[in-house]
Design an enzyme around this catalytic site. Structure first.
Site, mmCIF file in Angstrom:
data_model
loop_
_atom_site.group_PDB
_atom_site.id
_atom_site.type_symbol
_atom_site.label_atom_id
_atom_site.label_comp_id
_atom_site.label_asym_id
_atom_site.label_seq_id
_atom_site.Cartn_x
_atom_site.Cartn_y
_atom_site.Cartn_z
ATOM 1 N N LYS A 275 0.841 -1.197 0.000
ATOM 2 C CA LYS A 275 0.000 0.000 0.000
ATOM 3 C C LYS A 275 0.876 1.247 0.000
ATOM 4 C CE LYS A 275 -3.855 -1.936 2.715
ATOM 5 N NZ LYS A 275 -4.917 -1.780 1.705
ATOM 6 N N ASP A 286 -7.324 -3.060 10.908
ATOM 7 C CA ASP A 286 -7.815 -4.072 9.967
ATOM 8 C C ASP A 286 -8.200 -5.372 10.698
ATOM 9 O OD1 ASP A 286 -8.555 -4.517 7.349
ATOM 10 O OD2 ASP A 286 -6.625 -5.375 6.765
ATOM 11 N N GLU A 347 -6.175 -9.738 1.124
ATOM 12 C CA GLU A 347 -5.777 -10.807 2.036
ATOM 13 C C GLU A 347 -6.887 -11.234 2.987
ATOM 14 O OE1 GLU A 347 -5.411 -7.712 2.679
ATOM 15 O OE2 GLU A 347 -6.015 -7.608 4.788
ATOM 16 N N ARG A 349 -10.029 -11.885 2.609
ATOM 17 C CA ARG A 349 -10.863 -12.997 2.129
ATOM 18 C C ARG A 349 -10.134 -14.326 2.237
ATOM 19 N NH1 ARG A 349 -11.406 -9.914 -3.526
ATOM 20 N NH2 ARG A 349 -11.123 -8.200 -2.054
HETATM 21 N N1 BES Z 1 -8.023 -3.881 4.663
HETATM 22 C C1 BES Z 1 -8.215 -3.509 3.317
HETATM 23 C C2 BES Z 1 -9.544 -2.804 3.084
HETATM 24 C C3 BES Z 1 -9.687 -1.441 3.687
HETATM 25 C C4 BES Z 1 -9.364 -0.323 2.957
HETATM 26 C C5 BES Z 1 -10.210 -1.289 4.941
HETATM 27 C C6 BES Z 1 -9.552 0.922 3.502
HETATM 28 C C7 BES Z 1 -10.380 -0.041 5.485
HETATM 29 C C8 BES Z 1 -10.054 1.069 4.753
HETATM 30 C C9 BES Z 1 -8.198 -4.757 2.432
HETATM 31 O O1 BES Z 1 -7.374 -5.775 2.865
HETATM 32 C C10 BES Z 1 -7.703 -4.336 1.099
HETATM 33 O O2 BES Z 1 -6.590 -3.930 1.021
HETATM 34 N N2 BES Z 1 -8.548 -4.438 0.082
HETATM 35 C C11 BES Z 1 -8.200 -4.056 -1.221
HETATM 36 C C12 BES Z 1 -8.724 -5.098 -2.173
HETATM 37 C C13 BES Z 1 -8.222 -4.950 -3.582
HETATM 38 C C14 BES Z 1 -6.744 -5.260 -3.639
HETATM 39 C C15 BES Z 1 -9.002 -5.893 -4.464
HETATM 40 C C16 BES Z 1 -8.828 -2.697 -1.505
HETATM 41 O O3 BES Z 1 -9.942 -2.459 -1.060
HETATM 42 O O4 BES Z 1 -8.169 -1.884 -2.122
HETATM 43 ZN ZN ZN Z 2 -6.987 -5.860 4.875
HETATM 44 MN MN MN Z 3 -5.379 -5.550 2.196
#
Ligand code: BES
Ligand code: ZN
Ligand code: MN
Length: 500
Positions: A275, A286, A347, A349
């Site tokens: 990220k 998270d 991750e 899921r």
């Molecule tokens: N933990 C994140 C989702 C998240 C984002 C929670 C912002 C709270 C605030 C999750 O693990 C994630 O990174 N999801 C990705 C999925 C994508 C790679 C398909 C996302 O939402 O960008």
């Molecule tokens: Zn996450």
């Molecule tokens: Mn993630």
């Protein structure tokens, strides 16, 4: 901690006094009494302001003559008949928000009977106390240099009514939920160098004093079970992944326990699909889904709920390193299904897939509800107002939405459909962990989870990514960790499953 008490209607000696005004400036009996004692000060104050008695309005009078009180707060109740439990909580919360740092030490809230109101005086009084308590939450253990004037002055709130005994009884139960909410908020607020899979598991072990059976599985145990999806996420971290099982048997479950499964990514860097730096610190929360499961089971056990419930927490840390999983890796889940990991940042899921499969295989639950800060896309769709709800069962949807409305934790249902499901088919494995296009990211995530739900199991998925943390104060949720899900699930179980 703020002390919450209940008493009979009586003018207090010293401290702040809150009295109610119904819509159109109609004073409640205690307000009218204060009006007489102060020679009409309330009417004069109302006349000098725009206060009308609408729900949420507060008008403050300092040291009024004729009354032994440091201040009087006129609080708008709106229409007497529609002042409900959430309005009462909001009132308690708003008063704490107003007085916490004011220099005031004590507050008495006078709650007169409200004509035409469905709720008992005891219920309303207890909810005012509950709102005050929830609003007074602070996570300040790491502030070593806070100035005295920034520290809360308010130490006690007394709600006075015609039924203080009834209020105490009702509050007793709410206070147990409040305790669980506070513990959940603490876990979510702690940084990832303090709460990581093993230390989170240690916190869970402490729940055994409430009669909860706690079992913790480490990496070796999970390897034996074939949990390649969960383990793949944690393999880049120096912290060992853990799977925690919390069981509260308050009743024999004729149809098996209610299962709650939580995403507990104690820190989500994204892994090799890393990220951006901006805002990455947020990813300490998270694990908000797992914390909500911890809080719900804790609340149910604390009040000895007549229910059989099992909580499963998938605890990992998603880190990039020489041992981390790579984009393109294929992992085999406990269900036997294989997953091509296209994006290591999807991750949650993967963690849930194994946690949910284990839970169904081991406990044969009557339903499965998972909570997860799963997708950024749900925040784009619903903001920070509703959590996303996905389910294969209309009755579960109805129960969850109703409980959420009653407790101020809103859900909005989104669809599942085969055409979305196709989007996660992989060329080389049974599925991939992200969709092909950019659309419907929260739905394809839910479709992924559904592939790990066994035939005939009622299941609901709550995507709480927008709700785990609030960046602005709300009446009963101060800025910071919300503990979203604890009140909702505790309520849903109480209303629809307990003793049934
Ligand atoms: N933990 C994140 C989702 C998240 C984002 C929670 C912002 C709270 C605030 C999750 O693990 C994630 O990174 N999801 C990705 C999925 C994508 C790679 C398909 C996302 O939402 O960008
Ligand atoms: Zn996450
Ligand atoms: Mn993630």
């Amino acid at each position: 901690m703020l002390k919450i008490g209940f008493g009979r209607i009586d003018l207090p000696r010293g401290g702040a006094l809150a009295v109610g005004v119904i819509e159109n400036k109609t004073m409640t009996p205690t307000a009218a009494l204060v009006e007489r004692k102060t020679g009409g000060a309330l009417t004069r104050a109302i006349g000098a302001s725009r206060f009308t008695g609408k729900k949420g309005e507060i008008l403050e009078l300092m040291v009024p003559r004729g009354l032994d009180a440091t201040r009087v707060l006129l609080v708008g109740l709106g229409k007497a008949e529609s002042f409900d439990a959430l309005a009462a909580e909001g009132l308690g919360g708003a008063l704490v928000g107003k007085l916490a740092l004011s220099g005031e030490r004590t507050l008495t809230v006078a709650l007169d009977a409200l004509k035409g109101n469905r709720l008992s005086t005891a219920q309303l009084a207890a909810r005012i106390g509950y709102g005050a308590r929830l609003a007074s939450y602070r996570f300040d253990k790491y502030r070593t240099k806070e100035k005295p004037e920034k520290k809360p002055s308010l130490v006690s709130v007394t709600v006075s009514s015609a039924d203080p005994q009834g209020a105490v009884k009702t509050f007793d139960r709410l206070a147990k939920v409040a305790e669980a909410v506070e513990a959940t908020r603490d876990l979510v607020s702690e940084p990832a160098n303090v709460i990581y899979p093993e230390s989170f598991a240690d916190e869970c072990r402490k729940l055994s004093k409430l009669g909860i059976e706690v079992e913790v599985l480490g990496v070796k145990d999970m390897q034996k079970l074939g949990m390649g999806a969960l383990l793949g996420v944690g393999q880049g971290s120096a912290r060992e992944s853990q799977l925690v099982v919390l069981r509260w048997r308050g009743a024999k479950g004729p149809k098996g326990p209610i299962a709650l499964v939580g995403k507990g990514v104690c820190f989500d860097t994204g892994g090799i699909s890393i990220k951006p730096a901006q805002g990455m610190e947020d990813m300490k929360w998270d694990m908000g889904g797992a914390a909500a499961v911890y809080g719900t089971v804790r609340a149910l056990a604390a009040r000895k709920a007549k229910i059989d419930v099992v909580g499963v927490l998938g605890l990992v840390e998603n880190m990039p390193s020489g041992t981390a999983q790579r984009p393109g890796d294929v992992v085999t889940s406990m269900s036997g299904q294989t997953v091509e990991v296209i994006n290591t940042d999807a991750e949650g899921r993967l963690v849930l897939a194994d946690a949910m499969w284990y839970c169904q295989t081991k406990f044969k639950p009557r339903c499965v509800i998972d909570l997860a800060t799963l997708t950024g896309a749900i925040v784009i769709a619903l903001g920070n107002v509703h959590a996303g709800l996905f389910t294969n069962n209309d009755q579960l949807a109805t129960h969850l939405v109703a409980a959420g409305q009653a407790e101020g934790e809103l859900l909005w249902r989104l669809p599942l459909a085969e055409d979305y499901d196709k989007d996660i088919n992989s060329d080389i494995a049974d599925m991939k962990n992200v969709g092909s296009g950019r659309g419907a990211g929260s739905i394809t995530a839910a479709q992924f989870l559904q592939r790990f739900i066994q035939e005939g199991t009622p299941w609901a998925h709550l995507d709480i990514a927008g709700m785990a943390w609030t960046s602005k104060d709300r009446p009963t949720v101060p800025k910071g960790a919300w503990a979203f899900g604890v009140r909702l699930l505790e309520r849903m179980i109480a209303d629809h499953y307990e003793g049934k």
